[in-house]
Design a protein around this motif. Structure first.
Motif, PDB file in Angstrom:
ATOM      1  N   PHE A  80      30.310  52.334   0.357  1.00 55.43           N
ATOM      2  CA  PHE A  80      30.133  53.320   1.419  1.00 55.43           C
ATOM      3  C   PHE A  80      30.185  54.737   0.856  1.00 55.43           C
ATOM      4  CE2 PHE A  80      31.897  49.651   3.627  1.00 55.43           C
ATOM      5  CZ  PHE A  80      31.120  49.583   4.771  1.00 55.43           C
ATOM      6  N   ASP A  81      29.420  55.625   1.483  1.00 58.00           N
ATOM      7  CA  ASP A  81      29.604  57.067   1.285  1.00 58.00           C
ATOM      8  C   ASP A  81      30.554  57.535   2.372  1.00 58.00           C
ATOM      9  OD1 ASP A  81      27.946  57.431  -0.924  1.00 58.00           O
ATOM     10  OD2 ASP A  81      26.161  57.567   0.331  1.00 58.00           O
ATOM     11  N   LEU A  82      31.744  57.951   1.970  1.00 60.92           N
ATOM     12  CA  LEU A  82      32.753  58.403   2.911  1.00 60.92           C
ATOM     13  C   LEU A  82      32.637  59.914   3.045  1.00 60.92           C
ATOM     14  CD1 LEU A  82      34.993  56.824   4.440  1.00 60.92           C
ATOM     15  CD2 LEU A  82      36.590  57.700   2.740  1.00 60.92           C
ATOM     16  N   ALA A  83      32.099  60.350   4.174  1.00 58.32           N
ATOM     17  CA  ALA A  83      31.897  61.780   4.413  1.00 58.32           C
ATOM     18  C   ALA A  83      33.147  62.357   5.065  1.00 58.32           C
ATOM     19  CB  ALA A  83      30.677  61.995   5.303  1.00 58.32           C
ATOM     20  N   ILE A  84      33.871  63.182   4.301  1.00 61.53           N
ATOM     21  CA  ILE A  84      35.122  63.763   4.781  1.00 61.53           C
ATOM     22  C   ILE A  84      34.829  65.111   5.422  1.00 61.53           C
ATOM     23  CG2 ILE A  84      37.439  64.512   4.134  1.00 61.53           C
ATOM     24  CD1 ILE A  84      37.262  62.632   1.730  1.00 61.53           C
ATOM     25  N   GLU A  85      35.359  65.307   6.619  1.00 58.98           N
ATOM     26  CA  GLU A  85      35.138  66.562   7.326  1.00 58.98           C
ATOM     27  C   GLU A  85      35.507  67.745   6.433  1.00 58.98           C
ATOM     28  OE1 GLU A  85      36.090  68.119  11.818  1.00 58.98           O
ATOM     29  OE2 GLU A  85      37.756  67.306  10.641  1.00 58.98           O
ATOM     30  N   GLY A  86      34.606  68.674   6.307  1.00 58.40           N
ATOM     31  CA  GLY A  86      34.819  69.815   5.424  1.00 58.40           C
ATOM     32  C   GLY A  86      33.861  69.824   4.246  1.00 58.40           C
TER      33      GLY A  86
END
Length: 202
Positions: A64-70
């Protein structure tokens, strides 16, 4: 490579059981991102996309590509999900950082194919699954979503062992000291009774 999906998460400030409970009260699932010799990152995720991903084939082997807020993005696999004992809803999730060169050990689900070409099943035999999953070691980008076991030509009382299965390049079972059984075709109860009666009469 296993299919890559994107999961959106937000950062959490505090660790501990109290903070995790507070996250759940907000309707979110607390999580942590760790590994690759980097500091852990506390996150929270909406349970709906997490559960949607869990219900797709190959969840345990997917990158998975984990897109972290920011703006930050981590490449991860889901290492563990904890569930509520009553509702079965996810209550915690662990993400493990991976790269193309990361060696991982995971259990890959087994899919049985060509059951319509299996003489043992056609004769009334029963597929007895010994291993629903096979633990393998491979690079993160080489993991199959499933391991296919071909039942064509398998007759009653036959067994299928790991040596009969063609694994993708770079994928190896973690059990190496024996040719373990994946499934057997068991005789139907009627056939067993006939065989027992013949034995008694001999």
């Amino acid at each position: 490579m296993a299919n890559e999906n994107t999961l959106n998460v937000t950062r959490r400030d505090r660790a501990g059981k109290g903070a995790a409970r507070a996250t759940r009260r907000q309707g979110l699932v607390p999580g942590v991102v760790y590994g690759n010799k980097q500091a852990p990152v506390l996150v929270s995720i909406d349970p709906r996309p997490l559960m949607a991903a869990m219900h797709k084939a190959g969840f345990s082997t997917r990158v998975f590509d984990l897109a972290i807020e920011g703006g930050d993005t981590e490449t991860v696999m889901v290492h563990d999900v904890q569930f509520h004992p009553v509702t079965d809803a996810p209550i915690a999730v662990d993400f493990m950082r991976v790269s193309a060169d990361t060696d991982v050990v995971v259990e890959v689900p087994v899919h049985f194919i060509n059951q319509d070409r299996c003489p043992g099943i056609k004769r009334g035999g029963v597929l007895n699954i010994v291993r629903h999953e096979i633990e393998v070691k491979a690079k993160a980008n080489a993991l199959p979503e499933a391991i296919e076991v071909d039942l064509a030509g398998v007759d009653i009382n036959d067994s299928v062992h790991i040596s009969a299965v063609t694994l993708p390049a770079g994928v190896a079972p973690t059990i190496t000291d024996r040719d373990f059984t994946i499934c057997t075709i068991a005789a139907p109860s009627g056939m067993k009774s006939e065989a027992a009666a013949e034995g008694e009469g001999a």
